[in-house]
Enzyme design. Structure first.
Site, PDB file in Angstrom:
ATOM      1  N   SER A 228       1.071  -0.644  -0.173  1.00 27.80           N
ATOM      2  CA  SER A 228      -0.257  -0.015   0.177  1.00 27.80           C
ATOM      3  C   SER A 228       0.706   1.024   0.090  1.00 27.80           C
ATOM      4  O   SER A 228       1.455   1.246  -0.493  1.00 27.80           O
ATOM      5  CB  SER A 228      -1.281   0.195   1.075  1.00 27.80           C
ATOM      6  OG  SER A 228      -1.603   1.045   0.937  1.00 27.80           O
ATOM      7  N   ASP A 454      -8.719  -4.041  -6.066  1.00 24.95           N
ATOM      8  CA  ASP A 454      -8.766  -3.441  -4.620  1.00 24.95           C
ATOM      9  C   ASP A 454      -9.209  -2.773  -4.356  1.00 24.95           C
ATOM     10  O   ASP A 454      -9.310  -1.377  -5.314  1.00 24.95           O
ATOM     11  CB  ASP A 454      -7.036  -3.783  -5.001  1.00 24.95           C
ATOM     12  CG  ASP A 454      -6.219  -2.786  -3.658  1.00 24.95           C
ATOM     13  OD1 ASP A 454      -6.680  -2.147  -2.889  1.00 24.95           O
ATOM     14  OD2 ASP A 454      -4.964  -2.893  -3.417  1.00 24.95           O
ATOM     15  N   HIS A 484      -7.564  -5.604   0.085  1.00 32.50           N
ATOM     16  CA  HIS A 484      -6.021  -4.887  -0.608  1.00 32.50           C
ATOM     17  C   HIS A 484      -5.240  -5.751  -0.278  1.00 32.50           C
ATOM     18  O   HIS A 484      -4.724  -6.327   0.343  1.00 32.50           O
ATOM     19  CB  HIS A 484      -6.542  -3.751   0.180  1.00 32.50           C
ATOM     20  CG  HIS A 484      -5.630  -2.670   0.506  1.00 32.50           C
ATOM     21  ND1 HIS A 484      -4.904  -2.518  -0.901  1.00 32.50           N
ATOM     22  CD2 HIS A 484      -4.490  -2.284   1.791  1.00 32.50           C
ATOM     23  CE1 HIS A 484      -4.413  -1.311  -0.140  1.00 32.50           C
ATOM     24  NE2 HIS A 484      -3.820  -1.096   0.936  1.00 32.50           N
TER      25      HIS A 484
END
Length: 515
Positions: A228, A454, A484
């Site tokens: 991320s 995602d 995610h």
């Protein structure tokens, strides 16, 4: 963890300001001539996490015996004055489980946020990475401003409870004024308590910390796994130190080409897409979906619940009431992983019957609140890092002009993410740039993994990261999945590609697709 959605949690109305406090971690030993690259780390068994790290027990023993070890590394407070004051950065490691002659080095993880404690995250996910421990020491850290590393502090726990119950989607001028004044008050509280560290938490500062860490750990190259926001940090590192990039993996990729408004708009589409997938999945099950007869019915009932909560709360975790904003947080949190979809279904079903406990528990997970009512410093750190990084400062007028585009992207999440753009408007420190520079010509190959489902870092950003890194640097891999990130899904194709590269240096063909 998405930048904008998580930062939005800190843009709600704040209550009274806190008294100023000294910033923990600043002013440690340092001075002319210090050579921080030669410092020796004192590794010891890890203590229980601090409140700022999220609390809880000490990390469990490692598989096969052994313990997680922690140490504090000194780094310059101000990288423009490297011989000045220092701060302490908290590190955690598990030693390689394989033969010494097969050890490659230290594999450093950043799990995202920004604002997440790597010292608590790595042990929590440790079993997922056991295969990588056969040839690496696994290492993570609390970035500057986070956890035990000179944490950014703002409101106290009681104030944060009130703060997170405020309306994040104003419907009239009075609510808009309340939101803007609350944001201004929250930001002022951060400045009062944390002024010394606020100018020094940019991603470029943390990237320089990474390079110091590499040297202190004794590696010629940086071996890195970013998730991320960790992909943005890794990209910035590659730009600053392309010749020092070793084997690196980026998973759940932040789009480095977008400004904050574009990024938030992309997240609105991403979360809407995830909600659509959840609704379709629920009604396609062999058993009846308890929260709607059709996918559209599921989404209509969620919208109706949120509309009702805007005017009348329902009981949550006593003594708190579930508000519209906390329900929105809870829904978004559940969309991070397909494994959480069953909790979302249970939470919605109960909420329709007037019980908001599950949605509130999911919201607490997003905002960093533990069961005992203490908050980690995730949200203050998230806001501080984003606002130090992002140059644009948006007004209420900017938001109102953008609302039609956000609502077109997501009827459910559009207003929420649009109003999040005012988070940094009254921040004490100017932002660095419209978007990060990740161009890294000459760097070693970086495996860049995107997940088509995602919600937080939409798949479209994967190819943009590959292109921005430069020809021959970014190696694109697509995972056709939900949630995610990709590696954490357990997909064998993804894991084989990651293991092949990190453990054996085998670069998969760019454009590889895993299903």
């Amino acid at each position: 963890m998405p930048k904008s959605f998580r930062a939005r949690a800190a843009a709600l109305t704040a209550s009274a300001l806190l008294l100023p406090a000294l910033l923990a971690g600043c002013g440690e030993d340092g001075g002319p001539g210090q050579d921080l690259t030669s410092q020796k780390l004192s590794w010891k068994d890890c203590p229980a996490p601090s409140e700022a790290q999220g609390g809880g027990p000490s990390p469990s023993p490692l598989p096969g015996g052994g313990t997680w070890q922690c140490a504090t590394m000194k780094a310059p407070l101000d990288w423009d004055d490297p011989e000045g004051d220092t701060i302490g950065l908290e590190l955690i490691r598990s030693r390689s489980s394989g033969p010494a002659d097969r050890r490659i080095g230290s594999l450093i993880f950043n799990f995202g946020g920004p604002g997440g404690s790597g010292v608590t995250a790595l042990p929590a996910f440790g079993e997922d990475y056991e295969r990588l421990r056969t040839r690496y020491d696994l290492v993570s850290f609390d970035p500057r401003g986070v956890g035990r590393s000179a944490p950014v502090l703002c409101l106290n726990d009681r104030q944060l409870d009130a703060h997170f119950q405020q309306d994040a989607t104003p419907d009239d001028s009075a609510e808009r004024t309340e939101l803007l004044e609350g944001t201004k008050s929250f930001n002022a509280a951060c400045e009062d308590r944390s002024e010394p560290i606020l100018p020094h938490v940019r991603t470029t500062d943390t990237a320089r910390d990474l390079d110091l860490m590499r040297q202190v750990l004794g590696d010629d190259k940086l071996y890195y796994f970013g998730v991320s926001y960790g992909t943005e940090l890794g990209g910035v590192y590659a730009h600053l130190f392309p010749e020092k990039v070793g084997r690196a993996v980026f998973d759940a990729v932040v789009d480095p080409t977008q400004d904050p408004e574009q990024g938030s708009l992309g997240q609105a589409r991403g979360f809407q897409r995830a909600l659509d997938n959840y609704a379709e999945n629920c009604v396609s099950q062999t058993e009846e979906c308890p929260v709607g007869d059709t996918a559209q019915d599921v989404k209509d009932r969620i919208a109706a619940l949120l509309k009702d909560l805007d005017s009348k709360t329902i009981p949550g975790i006593p003594p708190r009431e579930l508000t519209q904003t906390e329900a929105m947080n809870g829904i978004a949190q559940a969309l991070y992983s397909q494994e959480f979809w069953e909790f979302l279904t249970d939470g919605l079903e109960r909420a329709y019957d007037g019980d908001g406990t599950i949605l509130m528990a999911l919201s607490d997970s997003m905002t960093g609140r533990s069961e005992n009512g203490e908050y980690s410093n995730f949200v203050p750190a998230n806001v501080a890092i984003n606002c130090a990084d992002d140059k644009p400062r948006y007004t209420a007028g900017d938001v109102e002009r953008s609302l039609p585009r956000f609502r077109a992207a997501s009827e459910l999440f559009g207003d929420y993410l649009a109003w999040g753009l005012v988070t940094c408007t009254d921040w004490a420190v100017p932002g660095a740039a419209d978007h990060p520079d990740v161009s890294a010509p000459g760097a070693a190959p970086i495996l860049v993994i995107g997940n088509t489902g995602d919600p937080a870092t939409p798949y479209e950003g994967t190819r943009r990261m590959v292109r921005a890194l430069g020809e021959g640097v970014g190696i694109e891999l697509t995972y056709k999945g939900q949630g995610h990130g990709a590696y954490g899904s357990g997909n064998g194709c993804v894991r084989n590609a990651v293991h092949g590269y990190l453990l054996d240096g085998e670069v998969p063909p760019t454009g590889t697709v895993c299903t």
